[in-house]
Design an enzyme around this catalytic site. Structure first.
Site, PDB file in Angstrom:
ATOM      1  N   TYR A  11      43.738  15.609  19.735  1.00 48.74           N
ATOM      2  CA  TYR A  11      44.411  14.939  18.615  1.00 48.74           C
ATOM      3  C   TYR A  11      43.561  14.952  17.329  1.00 48.74           C
ATOM      4  CZ  TYR A  11      46.265  10.886  16.002  1.00 48.74           C
ATOM      5  OH  TYR A  11      46.738  10.041  15.035  1.00 48.74           O
ATOM      6  N   TYR A 138      33.408   3.225  28.558  1.00 47.26           N
ATOM      7  CA  TYR A 138      33.705   4.192  27.495  1.00 47.26           C
ATOM      8  C   TYR A 138      32.761   3.976  26.315  1.00 47.26           C
ATOM      9  CZ  TYR A 138      36.035   6.099  23.386  1.00 47.26           C
ATOM     10  OH  TYR A 138      36.290   6.749  22.213  1.00 47.26           O
ATOM     11  N   ASN A 167      41.020   2.607  14.588  1.00 49.35           N
ATOM     12  CA  ASN A 167      42.186   3.121  15.325  1.00 49.35           C
ATOM     13  C   ASN A 167      42.824   4.325  14.629  1.00 49.35           C
ATOM     14  OD1 ASN A 167      41.705   0.392  16.388  1.00 49.35           O
ATOM     15  ND2 ASN A 167      43.496   0.851  17.614  1.00 49.35           N
TER      16      ASN A 167
END
Ligand code: UDP
Length: 320
Positions: A11, A138, A167
């Site tokens: 992405y 993570y 984000n």
């Protein structure tokens, strides 16, 4: 010489590749396609390989003068269930990539880090001096690699930028590339699924947070703004500098704000259902982006409406 975009079929990496090309850079995409999509690399030289494949990376590095590393696993929940997968890829394999770079002539390295390195912030907006205390594996893997870059930078004259993304959302204006994860866990694509009738409702994870409307607040940044920061990062590295910095807008939006924006822009009703809080979600994560603005002469320009409208265009195209 080219920029090697590792994870460029994903992405954020694919958006960086497109912006780099628009700005006149030569780009080579390197991706193992485990979560990336071949279509997102269409029109670029794509080398299919793993970041731990030293011989393959070493060969392509002879044609490159900088590396952008986007190839990582990025599901917080999965990292809790299967930390081995995360430490192996995001740390062990990533260090193999870094060591291969160090054996080449390339000394410019841009790393996709995350605001998850901060864990639960001491203060919002979050500055880079907030303690880095990740609360999930993570974030821990991203912090480990940031630490390696800092040490390599001091010891071996590597120049690096660690970008701590807030984000990432939205899609390229061309409508050709956008966000697509399997499984999808991100808010905006899930809101679209509810708007399109592909899921009964969007689960809002908690409406009893200490925020104005009770839902979590995040800093949504357009992926093209992120991509443009990477180009500015290359220019910064060319001056011989290194740094870690936040990439965000400095503006927070609640889950309910995002749902309302989708309803307004798509013209579709979004059915919602108030669900339990999701484990590990801090109430508010908003960047103080002033360091990146100062060092890179860069600023996020695109609004939440542009995020939603570009992402909606992409989502419509994929289902048409
Ligand atoms: N969220 C939600 N419902 C969903 C997915 C996400 O309410 O189905 C909320 C989540 O709790 C967080 C925000 O939306 O406050 C953004 O979540 P996302 O997973 O997109 O990104 P994160 O902030 O976890 O990186």
């Amino acid at each position: 010489m080219a920029v090697l975009v590792v994870g460029g079929a994903g992405y954020i990496g694919s958006h960086a590749a497109h912006v780099l090309r628009r700005k006149g850079y030569d780009v080579i995409i390197y991706d193992n396609l485990c979560t990336g999509h071949k279509e997102l690399a269409e029109g670029f030289e794509l080398i299919v390989g793993d970041i731990a494949d030293t011989a393959k990376i070493a060969k392509v590095l002879t044609r490159c003068d900088s590396v952008m590393h986007f190839a990582a696993h990025a599901y917080v929940g999965e990292s809790v269930q299967n930390p081995k997968k995360y430490f192996h890829n995001n740390v062990t394999a990533a260090l193999t990539l870094l060591d291969t770079v160090m054996e080449s002539r390339v000394r410019k390295f841009i790393f996709s880090s995350t605001c998850a390195v901060y864990g639960n912030p001491v203060k919002v907006p979050i500055t880079e001096s907030n303690p880095r205390q990740p609360v999930n594996p993570y974030g821990a893997t991203k912090l480990a690699f940031e630490n390696a870059l800092e040490a390599y930078g001091r010891a071996y004259a590597l120049r690096f930028v660690s970008f701590r993304y807030f984000n990432a959302a939205g899609a390229d204006e061309s409508g050709k590339i956008g966000e697509s994860h399997d499984p999808e866990t991100h808010l905006i694509p899930l809101i679209f699924q509810a708007a399109q009738g592909k899921r009964a409702a969007l689960d809002i994870f908690g409406d009893d947070y200490p925020t104005a409307d009770g839902t979590c607040i995040r800093d949504y940044i357009h992926v093209t703004d992120l991509a443009e920061a990477h180009v500015a990062g290359l220019e910064y590295l060319a001056k011989g500098e290194s740094a870690a910095m936040n990439l965000g807008t400095g503006e927070g939006c609640s889950v309910k704000d995002v749902v309302a924006a989708v309803e307004r822009i798509s013209g579709s009703k979004v059915p919602t259902h108030i669900a339990e809080r999701r484990m590990g979600d801090p109430p508010e994560l908003v960047a103080d982006p002033s360091l990146a603005e100062k060092l890179l002469k860069w600023k996020a320009k695109r609004s939440l409406d542009e995020i939603i409208s570009t992402a909606w265009k992409w989502a419509q195209k994929r289902t048409s």
